[in-house]
Design a protein around this motif. Structure first.
Motif, PDB file in Angstrom:
ATOM      1  N   THR A 281      -6.049  -0.764  -4.891  1.00 48.68           N
ATOM      2  CA  THR A 281      -5.744  -1.738  -3.842  1.00 48.68           C
ATOM      3  C   THR A 281      -4.390  -2.375  -4.110  1.00 48.68           C
ATOM      4  O   THR A 281      -3.577  -2.533  -3.189  1.00 48.68           O
ATOM      5  CB  THR A 281      -6.851  -2.830  -3.798  1.00 48.68           C
TER       6      THR A 281
ATOM      7  N   VAL B 180      -1.581   0.066  -3.199  1.00 46.48           N
ATOM      8  CA  VAL B 180      -1.389   0.186  -1.743  1.00 46.48           C
ATOM      9  C   VAL B 180      -0.693  -1.071  -1.218  1.00 46.48           C
ATOM     10  O   VAL B 180       0.242  -0.992  -0.413  1.00 46.48           O
ATOM     11  CB  VAL B 180      -2.746   0.420  -1.027  1.00 46.48           C
TER      12      VAL B 180
ATOM     13  N   ILE C 236      -5.692  -4.332   4.615  1.00 44.04           N
ATOM     14  CA  ILE C 236      -5.175  -3.293   3.708  1.00 44.04           C
ATOM     15  C   ILE C 236      -6.100  -3.152   2.492  1.00 44.04           C
ATOM     16  O   ILE C 236      -6.419  -2.037   2.078  1.00 44.04           O
ATOM     17  CB  ILE C 236      -3.734  -3.634   3.266  1.00 44.04           C
TER      18      ILE C 236
ATOM     19  N   ALA D 123      -8.021   0.226   1.578  1.00 46.34           N
ATOM     20  CA  ALA D 123      -7.825   0.904   0.288  1.00 46.34           C
ATOM     21  C   ALA D 123      -9.165   1.101  -0.418  1.00 46.34           C
ATOM     22  O   ALA D 123      -9.431   2.166  -0.987  1.00 46.34           O
ATOM     23  CB  ALA D 123      -6.885   0.082  -0.593  1.00 46.34           C
TER      24      ALA D 123
END
Lengths: 242, 264
Positions: free
Chosen positions: B65, B68, B90, B94
């Motif tokens: 995470t 990303v 996001i 992820a």
């Protein structure tokens, strides 16, 4: 079979002799038809084998569906849903998954999709043959006009070889493998011009115009249908308002 | 002439290797085999080193995470308000990717290595058929053939495509970049980044030089004329792309304006 493989390889790599051989052989049309039918069948069989391999190597479809749903439910937008919104979202999610799930995972996820996949063994060669006849017939209007060498049978028989790049799609039998559709289309177009030039003994520029004519006509029809669709849609909206 | 000697001839810019290939009836087939071999090798290393990194140093969900998020922040530097609103999406995305990647295959968890091997082969074999290999060869070959004809070139399309494929030989340097990246990931350092960029630059310049020679030999041109043909082809590609984009944009705009106008 070995002859077909040899013909396929020679046609794919623009060997002039292959196209001349196909043009001049007895019953060129029938050989072209057999070439397309066989190529379509091979691609379909590899497609079915590929789906089976993907089924074995991909995770369970319900597990994928649940993981995606769990994380969608963890996103901030979901927390703002009313119970009604939530039930609408869930029914939409299930509907989308039922319709497009097999596309996401690359193998059939229900009985209908499974039957559809098996049917490709018949539908793929059939659709290719229909496309070949339509394309070849329209291209013949330009390439064969006022041309003493312009036999439609020989033209179609030779143009059949231009489908050779489509056989590269068998690569997609492996999970995660793909071949760009646009690139295959471009390669096919190059072979179409080459085949047209050989079959009708015409200049490259005339062969190019002949090869592009059916596509331009298709584009024109698409634009026409889009306009008609837009007109029908707007009329329906206006009718609804009144 | 074997594929290996063809690759060596191309890399060393040996004129006789180019001329022998030009005169062969299977010139395009030979060029395609070279493209396939080089592209597959590039794919095997690119996919293989990525998988090896995952295997040797698997990321935790939190690490993934973070990676990303960092990539997103570097690509789209936004206001802190926007960032805080987009971050949960996001992170969740992820985490979803992390979990999906770890689901066992239908054939059972024991078959996971076999499944990975098939994916490795599949992703590797796709590389030569991607836009940066086959796409560049076909589109480049087509437009350079067209511009060369205007300048008096003598090659057939099969010769142009076959010799043009030699320009992909320097891509064999890419596995070196992959190995450096692998070393960097395993060692937890970005120190090899500039070396990777340099390798990429060298491969690009080398490939362009081979393509110029290939065009000159195929079309029986001087180098100056070959460069001119390539420059004209690049201009044509840009023009066609712009024209297509403009036509599509105009069509969409006209469609929307008709739709909106009628509804009003």
């Amino acid at each position: 079979m070995r002859d077909y493989v040899h013909l396929w390889m020679s046609a794919l790599f623009l060997k002039r002799e292959a196209y001349e051989y196909q043009r001049d052989r007895k019953n060129s049309f029938a050989h072209g038809l057999a070439f397309i039918a066989l190529a379509g069948l091979v691609v379909a069989v590899f497609g079915i084998a590929g789906a089976a391999l993907r089924y074995g190597t991909e995770p369970n479809v319900d597990a994928v569906k649940n993981v995606i749903l769990n994380h969608l439910q963890g996103m901030p937008f979901y927390a703002q849903f009313t119970p009604r919104n939530e039930s609408e979202f869930l029914s939409g999610y299930n509907r989308v998954w039922d319709t497009f799930g097999s596309i996401f995972v690359g193998h059939p996820t229900n009985a209908g999709a499974f039957a559809g996949l098996l049917a490709t063994a018949v539908t793929t060669p059939l659709l290719w043959i229909i496309g070949w006849l339509l394309y070849g017939g329209l291209a013949h209007l330009i390439a064969g006009r006022g041309n003493p060498h312009g036999s439609i049978g020989r033209g179609l028989g030779t143009i059949a070889l231009a489908t050779s790049p489509q056989l590269l799609n068998i690569v997609a039998v492996l999970p995660g493998a793909s071949v760009g559709g646009v690139l295959i289309g471009l390669w096919t177009m190059i072979l179409n011009v080459f085949a047209m030039r050989t079959a009708y003994r015409i200049s490259t520029s005339r062969a190019l115009v002949s090869a592009l004519f059916p596509l331009l006509l298709l584009l024109l029809l698409l634009v026409l249908f889009a306009c008609l669709g837009a007109f029908a849609l707007t009329s329906a909206i206006q009718g609804g308002r009144r | 002439m074997s594929t290996l000697s063809l690759i060596a001839g191309a890399l060393l810019l040996r004129g006789d290797a180019f001329k022998i290939l030009r005169e062969r009836s299977d010139v395009f087939a030979r060029g395609f085999v070279l493209l396939l071999a080089v592209g597959f090798l590039v794919g095997v290393f690119a996919t293989g080193t990525r998988m090896l990194t995952d295997l040797v140093r698997p990321q935790t969900e939190a690490e993934m995470t973070q990676t990303v998020l960092r990539a997103f922040e570097n690509s789209y530097p936004q206001s802190s308000e926007f960032r805080s609103s987009i971050e949960p999406y996001i992170s969740e995305g992820a985490a979803m990717g992390f979990e999906l990647e770890r689901l066992p295959p239908n054939s059972g968890a024991a078959f996971r290595p076999f499944s990975r091997l098939l994916h490795w082969l599949g992703e590797s074999i796709s590389i030569p058929f991607a836009g940066r290999f086959l796409g560049l060869l076909l589109i480049g070959g087509l437009f350079v053939q067209l511009s060369s004809r205007w300048l008096g070139g003598k090659a057939g399309i099969a010769q142009m495509l076959g010799l043009g494929a030699l320009g992909f030989a320097p891509s064999l340097l890419e596995p070196l970049s992959n190995l450096l990246r692998l070393g960097g990931s395993l060692g937890g350092t970005d120190a090899f980044g500039p070396v990777e960029n340099l390798i990429g630059f060298v491969a690009l310049v080398w490939g362009v030089a081979i393509y110029i020679k290939a065009t000159a030999v195929a079309q029986q041109f001087s180098y100056g004329r070959a460069i001119a043909a390539i420059v004209i082809a690049v201009g044509l590609v840009i023009l066609v792309t712009l024209a297509l984009a403009a036509a599509t944009g105009a069509a969409v705009a006209a469609f929307i304006s008709v739709l909106v106008g009628t509804v009003r």
